[in-house]
Scaffold this motif. Structure first.
Motif, PDB file in Angstrom:
ATOM      1  N   HIS A 276      12.022 -42.346  19.506  1.00 43.23           N
ATOM      2  CA  HIS A 276      10.561 -42.304  19.368  1.00 43.23           C
ATOM      3  C   HIS A 276       9.975 -41.115  20.118  1.00 43.23           C
ATOM      4  N   GLY A 277      10.478 -40.864  21.321  1.00 47.16           N
ATOM      5  CA  GLY A 277       9.983 -39.729  22.088  1.00 47.16           C
ATOM      6  C   GLY A 277      10.270 -38.402  21.412  1.00 47.16           C
ATOM      7  N   MET A 278      11.465 -38.268  20.841  1.00 47.27           N
ATOM      8  CA  MET A 278      11.827 -37.046  20.136  1.00 47.27           C
ATOM      9  C   MET A 278      10.922 -36.807  18.937  1.00 47.27           C
ATOM     10  N   VAL A 279      10.716 -37.850  18.146  1.00 42.40           N
ATOM     11  CA  VAL A 279       9.933 -37.704  16.909  1.00 42.40           C
ATOM     12  C   VAL A 279       8.482 -37.375  17.233  1.00 42.40           C
ATOM     13  N   ARG A 280       7.918 -38.020  18.242  1.00 43.64           N
ATOM     14  CA  ARG A 280       6.532 -37.727  18.613  1.00 43.64           C
ATOM     15  C   ARG A 280       6.362 -36.272  19.073  1.00 43.64           C
ATOM     16  N   ALA A 281       7.403 -35.731  19.715  1.00 44.22           N
ATOM     17  CA  ALA A 281       7.318 -34.368  20.244  1.00 44.22           C
ATOM     18  C   ALA A 281       7.561 -33.306  19.173  1.00 44.22           C
ATOM     19  N   ALA A 282       8.099 -33.697  18.015  1.00 41.63           N
ATOM     20  CA  ALA A 282       8.421 -32.721  16.966  1.00 41.63           C
ATOM     21  C   ALA A 282       7.156 -32.043  16.446  1.00 41.63           C
ATOM     22  N   ARG A 283       7.264 -30.754  16.186  1.00 43.76           N
ATOM     23  CA  ARG A 283       6.122 -29.987  15.687  1.00 43.76           C
ATOM     24  C   ARG A 283       6.362 -29.418  14.286  1.00 43.76           C
ATOM     25  N   ARG A 284       7.618 -29.367  13.854  1.00 43.10           N
ATOM     26  CA  ARG A 284       7.919 -28.764  12.551  1.00 43.10           C
ATOM     27  C   ARG A 284       8.699 -29.705  11.631  1.00 43.10           C
ATOM     28  N   ARG A 285       9.761 -30.305  12.136  1.00 41.81           N
ATOM     29  CA  ARG A 285      10.556 -31.155  11.251  1.00 41.81           C
ATOM     30  C   ARG A 285      11.304 -32.223  12.025  1.00 41.81           C
ATOM     31  N   VAL A 286      11.621 -33.313  11.309  1.00 41.12           N
ATOM     32  CA  VAL A 286      12.468 -34.393  11.801  1.00 41.12           C
ATOM     33  C   VAL A 286      13.518 -34.650  10.724  1.00 41.12           C
ATOM     34  N   VAL A 287      14.780 -34.635  11.108  1.00 38.22           N
ATOM     35  CA  VAL A 287      15.875 -34.903  10.171  1.00 38.22           C
ATOM     36  C   VAL A 287      16.695 -36.077  10.707  1.00 38.22           C
ATOM     37  N   VAL A 288      16.898 -37.093   9.876  1.00 35.09           N
ATOM     38  CA  VAL A 288      17.760 -38.223  10.212  1.00 35.09           C
ATOM     39  C   VAL A 288      18.963 -38.180   9.287  1.00 35.09           C
ATOM     40  N   MET A 289      20.141 -38.219   9.867  1.00 31.90           N
ATOM     41  CA  MET A 289      21.383 -38.127   9.099  1.00 31.90           C
ATOM     42  C   MET A 289      22.229 -39.356   9.422  1.00 31.90           C
ATOM     43  N   THR A 290      22.438 -40.232   8.427  1.00 34.16           N
ATOM     44  CA  THR A 290      23.172 -41.471   8.675  1.00 34.16           C
ATOM     45  C   THR A 290      24.060 -41.820   7.481  1.00 34.16           C
ATOM     46  N   PRO A 291      25.325 -42.157   7.714  1.00 29.91           N
ATOM     47  CA  PRO A 291      26.203 -42.527   6.593  1.00 29.91           C
ATOM     48  C   PRO A 291      26.021 -43.968   6.145  1.00 29.91           C
ATOM     49  N   PHE A 292      25.463 -44.815   7.018  1.00 31.85           N
ATOM     50  CA  PHE A 292      25.285 -46.225   6.700  1.00 31.85           C
ATOM     51  C   PHE A 292      23.817 -46.597   6.881  1.00 31.85           C
TER      52      PHE A 292
ATOM     53  N   ALA B  27      13.496 -50.575   7.359  1.00 35.37           N
ATOM     54  CA  ALA B  27      12.246 -50.912   8.047  1.00 35.37           C
ATOM     55  C   ALA B  27      12.141 -50.141   9.363  1.00 35.37           C
ATOM     56  N   TRP B  28      13.255 -50.034  10.069  1.00 37.31           N
ATOM     57  CA  TRP B  28      13.273 -49.296  11.340  1.00 37.31           C
ATOM     58  C   TRP B  28      12.990 -47.813  11.107  1.00 37.31           C
ATOM     59  N   LEU B  29      13.587 -47.245  10.061  1.00 36.06           N
ATOM     60  CA  LEU B  29      13.387 -45.822   9.773  1.00 36.06           C
ATOM     61  C   LEU B  29      11.938 -45.544   9.382  1.00 36.06           C
ATOM     62  N   GLN B  30      11.349 -46.441   8.602  1.00 32.75           N
ATOM     63  CA  GLN B  30       9.953 -46.262   8.200  1.00 32.75           C
ATOM     64  C   GLN B  30       9.053 -46.199   9.434  1.00 32.75           C
ATOM     65  N   GLU B  31       9.293 -47.086  10.391  1.00 33.21           N
ATOM     66  CA  GLU B  31       8.502 -47.063  11.632  1.00 33.21           C
ATOM     67  C   GLU B  31       8.742 -45.762  12.397  1.00 33.21           C
ATOM     68  N   LEU B  32      10.008 -45.354  12.509  1.00 35.07           N
ATOM     69  CA  LEU B  32      10.324 -44.141  13.261  1.00 35.07           C
ATOM     70  C   LEU B  32       9.648 -42.922  12.660  1.00 35.07           C
ATOM     71  N   LEU B  33       9.771 -42.734  11.360  1.00 37.07           N
ATOM     72  CA  LEU B  33       9.197 -41.555  10.719  1.00 37.07           C
ATOM     73  C   LEU B  33       7.671 -41.576  10.757  1.00 37.07           C
TER      74      LEU B  33
ATOM     75  N   VAL C  98       8.788 -37.728   2.046  1.00 37.07           N
ATOM     76  CA  VAL C  98      10.031 -37.574   2.811  1.00 37.07           C
ATOM     77  C   VAL C  98      11.122 -37.102   1.853  1.00 37.07           C
ATOM     78  N   GLN C  99      11.761 -35.992   2.174  1.00 42.52           N
ATOM     79  CA  GLN C  99      12.790 -35.450   1.294  1.00 42.52           C
ATOM     80  C   GLN C  99      14.128 -36.118   1.600  1.00 42.52           C
ATOM     81  N   VAL C 100      14.842 -36.504   0.560  1.00 40.63           N
ATOM     82  CA  VAL C 100      16.134 -37.177   0.707  1.00 40.63           C
ATOM     83  C   VAL C 100      17.223 -36.307   0.093  1.00 40.63           C
TER      84      VAL C 100
END
Length: 291
Positions: free
Chosen positions: A148-164, A171-177, A217-219
């Protein structure tokens, strides 16, 4: 005025709160809009600042630190500014935002690594053993708080990379983004989207696909067939914010990782985060845009 030189007291407070500069700035900004003589708690302040409930523990620690520094005082009913301190809140918030900006976007030389941990539900044998070895487990930042701290501090982009990726993780990702500031580009990298019969098909994508489209959100799907059989894909778990902060660790975006298992990783800043950004940029170049 924010352009005036900080007093010695303000400099002491700034140094004492600099470790959580972004959160401190947000809380003080919100508190500055409340009556100077009002009593506040961590919960009331995160509500005023429109922060998530996951920030309540960090805000409580921030208030206790502020009391130690003499900025506020603690009473059985909550916290209140010391005499004359309330009028300092806007200046301190301005300075703390500057500290956070410098740390996240300007000063990028040295690599800084912080261990973050998701502990099993209590009672946890792991937590008992860590305590027995002398670890102050409360000082290990929770993985979710770090994200949460990282995402709030982002100024240009946030990338989440997960195989599972399952429905709980969706639901958790929606809240984070949702914590990303307006204008911050958000990207999700998955695998196996091309075949929903695979055991590792990310069913969380189906649960959240309409929201991802609506939010822009680009996938990407990193799952490339090989001529000799098999495929090129990934098992890494990463969260990247700009080119300045990155998480690498074991945590998947699934119920098992988020709610049940011990997960451990590191949050990197500096040169190492830039290296992670370069690898993820290569992954995006190789992957297939999905939505």
């Amino acid at each position: 005025m924010a352009t005036q030189r900080l007093t010695a007291f303000e400099q002491t407070v700034l140094a004492g709160l600099a470790e959580r500069a972004g959160l401190a700035a947000t809380v003080l900004e919100a508190w500055a809009e409340l009556p100077a003589d009002s009593m506040q708690s961590a919960r009331s302040l995160i509500d005023a600042a429109q922060l998530g409930v996951t920030e309540e523990g960090a805000t409580q620690g921030l208030l206790e630190r502020s009391a130690h520094l003499g900025l506020v005082e603690s009473t059985p009913a909550g916290f209140r500014p010391r005499n004359g301190a309330h009028e300092r809140f806007p200046r301190l918030a301005f300075a703390l935002h500057a500290v956070e900006h410098y740390r996240s976007s300007v000063h990028r030389d040295a690599t800084v690594a912080q261990v973050v941990l998701t502990k099993p539900p209590r009672p946890s044998v792991l937590e008992q053993k860590l305590s027995a070895l002398g670890w102050r487990t409360a000082e290990l930042e929770a993985t979710e708080h770090a994200f949460h701290g990282m995402v709030r501090a982002a100024r240009r982009r946030v990338v989440v990379m997960t195989p599972f990726f399952d429905s709980t993780g969706a639901a958790w990702l929606q809240e984070l983004l949702s914590y990303a500031s307006p204008g911050v580009h958000r990207t999700l990298i998955l695998r196996s989207l091309e075949d929903n019969t695979r055991k590792d098909y990310p069913y969380g994508f189906d649960a959240i696909s309409p929201w991802l489209k609506a939010q822009g959100v680009q996938v990407f799907n990193y799952s490339i067939p090989r001529m000799e059989g098999g495929r090129e894909t990934f098992h890494a778990k990463a969260v990247l914010c700009d080119r300045s902060a990155a998480y690498l660790g074991s945590s998947n975006v699934t119920a098992a990782s988020l709610e049940h298992s011990m997960e451990m990783g590191v949050v990197l800043e500096g040169r190492a985060a830039t290296g992670v950004a370069e690898v993820i940029d290569a992954v995006l170049a190789a992957a297939t845009p999905w939505i």
